[in-house]
Design an enzyme around this catalytic site. Structure first.
Site, PDB file in Angstrom:
ATOM      1  N   LYS A 250       0.802  -1.227   0.080  1.00 24.38           N
ATOM      2  CA  LYS A 250       0.133  -0.144  -0.079  1.00 24.38           C
ATOM      3  C   LYS A 250       0.669   1.393  -0.022  1.00 24.38           C
ATOM      4  O   LYS A 250       0.712   2.123  -0.770  1.00 24.38           O
ATOM      5  CB  LYS A 250      -0.804   0.041   1.038  1.00 24.38           C
ATOM      6  CG  LYS A 250      -2.105  -0.904   0.946  1.00 24.38           C
ATOM      7  CD  LYS A 250      -2.960  -1.118   2.280  1.00 24.38           C
ATOM      8  CE  LYS A 250      -3.945  -2.216   2.140  1.00 24.38           C
ATOM      9  NZ  LYS A 250      -4.677  -2.886   3.511  1.00 24.38           N
TER      10      LYS A 250
ATOM     11  N   GLN B 278      -4.739  -1.481   9.724  1.00 24.23           N
ATOM     12  CA  GLN B 278      -4.765  -2.690   8.907  1.00 24.23           C
ATOM     13  C   GLN B 278      -5.181  -3.883   9.961  1.00 24.23           C
ATOM     14  O   GLN B 278      -4.925  -3.872  11.119  1.00 24.23           O
ATOM     15  CB  GLN B 278      -3.386  -2.921   8.680  1.00 24.23           C
ATOM     16  CG  GLN B 278      -3.054  -4.483   7.817  1.00 24.23           C
ATOM     17  CD  GLN B 278      -3.473  -4.288   6.675  1.00 24.23           C
ATOM     18  OE1 GLN B 278      -3.367  -3.560   5.848  1.00 24.23           O
ATOM     19  NE2 GLN B 278      -4.246  -5.468   6.334  1.00 24.23           N
TER      20      GLN B 278
ATOM     21  N   ASP C  44     -11.047   3.185   4.203  1.00 22.47           N
ATOM     22  CA  ASP C  44     -11.421   1.910   4.257  1.00 22.47           C
ATOM     23  C   ASP C  44     -12.956   1.658   3.778  1.00 22.47           C
ATOM     24  O   ASP C  44     -13.556   0.658   3.513  1.00 22.47           O
ATOM     25  CB  ASP C  44     -11.013   1.037   5.336  1.00 22.47           C
ATOM     26  CG  ASP C  44     -10.050  -0.032   5.136  1.00 22.47           C
ATOM     27  OD1 ASP C  44      -9.701  -0.243   3.980  1.00 22.47           O
ATOM     28  OD2 ASP C  44      -9.371  -0.274   6.175  1.00 22.47           O
TER      29      ASP C  44
END
Ligand code: NAP
Length: 305
Positions: free
Chosen positions: A55, A99, A122
């Protein structure tokens, strides 16, 4: 019989990342804003470390700023939330990603709820989920967005198509069923208690499988000419190539790929289908978040004065 077209998620994701890089350059040139993405990783989960590294690399490659926060496994939930609050208030950070999975002593839902919805790239915050359901502008979850982009690229207009989504997780199946409904599909959301998956498949123009069971969806279940999106990521052991008597690890999806090739019109491979799209959509959400926070619309791609 014609074989199915293989949907090249890698190539489609690369094209999207190129568009994002051009728009990011325009945003910097016209408005002096460089989108920033902060990624928090708690602990030393190997797979998570790889995801976070990928990422960060993808973020800087499109001209955005990447802020990595690696915290030890024993970090308290209180300290993690304190970091989230600090990033919520940091004007250089437009997107925050925690995460998952978090270590067992933490409550994931409680931590995710602390990310300000404007920076929730997200798309997991209940405010963004609620807006998605209501059809309001929001930051949508990345994997379902990627799947929708693949379907639109492959099929164009989705109006009136029968879509079957298998798997009802909060991160893939459930939000995707809403997104497809918003795209005027007639949607069925199946799960482990669904009585006859084969019959549901037989009437679907689009099948999306997000189950996590290697090769569970059989070719004979698929309606001829359907489009199949395989979200599953399953590691299986297969015999070594010719001669060897050992085993090696292989990545397979939820769909019996070779069987499906003879029936479907188009299908995503695993790997190289949905996976690359998820990061592209994360970058798109970061760009969108930066624009929303500045009160401007998404820039054109041409960075001319
Ligand atoms: P999840 O939380 O593991 O849930 C799996 C879903 O599948 C559940 O809704 C479950 O039903 C359903 N299910 C299980 N067995 C079934 C069966 N025999 N028939 C029908 N439905 C069944 O799912 P997830 O997190 O969405 O992940 C699904 C897969 O996608 C995994 O392999 C994951 O690694 C992969 N994934 C890939 C990406 C990517 O970027 N490519 C992103 C996210 C996930 P119940 O609700 O009834 O238990």
């Amino acid at each position: 019989m014609t074989r199915a077209r293989i949907i090249d998620g890698k190539a489609i994701a690369a094209k999207i990342r190129n568009h994002i890089a051009l728009k990011t350059a325009t945003l910097a040139q016209k408005h002096g804003i460089t989108p920033g993405l902060a990624v928090i990783l708690v602990g030393e989960n190997m797979a998570s470390q790889t995801y976070v590294r990928n990422k960060a690399r993808a973020t800087t490659a499109v001209g955005m700023e990447s802020f990595g926060h690696l915290l030890p496994e024993e970090t308290t939930q209180e300290n993690l939330i304190a970091l989230v609050h600090k990033l919520n208030a940091d004007a250089r950070v437009h997107g925050i990603l925690v995460q998952l999975p978090l270590p067992g002593h933490m409550n994931e839902a409680a931590v995710l709820a602390e990310v300000t919805p404007e920076k929730d790239v997200d798309g997991f915050h209940f405010a963004n989920v609620g807006k998605l359901v209501l059809g309001l502008p929001c930051l949508p979850p990345c994997t379902p967005s990627g799947i929708l982009a693949l379907l639109k690229e492959t099929l164009g207009n989705l109006d009136g198509l029968r879509a079957l989504v298998i798997g009802r997780s909060n991160i893939v199946g459930k939000p995707l069923s809403i997104m497809l409904t918003n795209e005027n599909c007639t949607v069925t959301l199946a799960h482990s208690k669904t009585r006859n998956i084969a019959a549901e498949c037989a009437r679907a123009d689009i099948i999306v499988s997000a189950v996590g069971k290697p090769e569970f969806l059989r070719g004979e279940w698929i309606k001829p000419g359907a489009t199949v999106i395989d979200v599953g990521i399953n590691h299986v052991l297969v015999p070594e190539d010719a001669g060897g008597d050992g085993e090696k690890k292989k990545l397979v999806g939820d769909v019996c790929f070779n069987e499906a090739l003879d029936v479907a019109k188009a299908i995503t491979p695993v790997p190289g289908g949905v996976g690359p799209m998820t990061i592209a959509m994360l970058l798109e959400n970061t760009l969108k978040a930066a624009c929303m926070q500045a009160g401007i619309s998404l820039p054109e791609e041409d960075p001319q004065p």
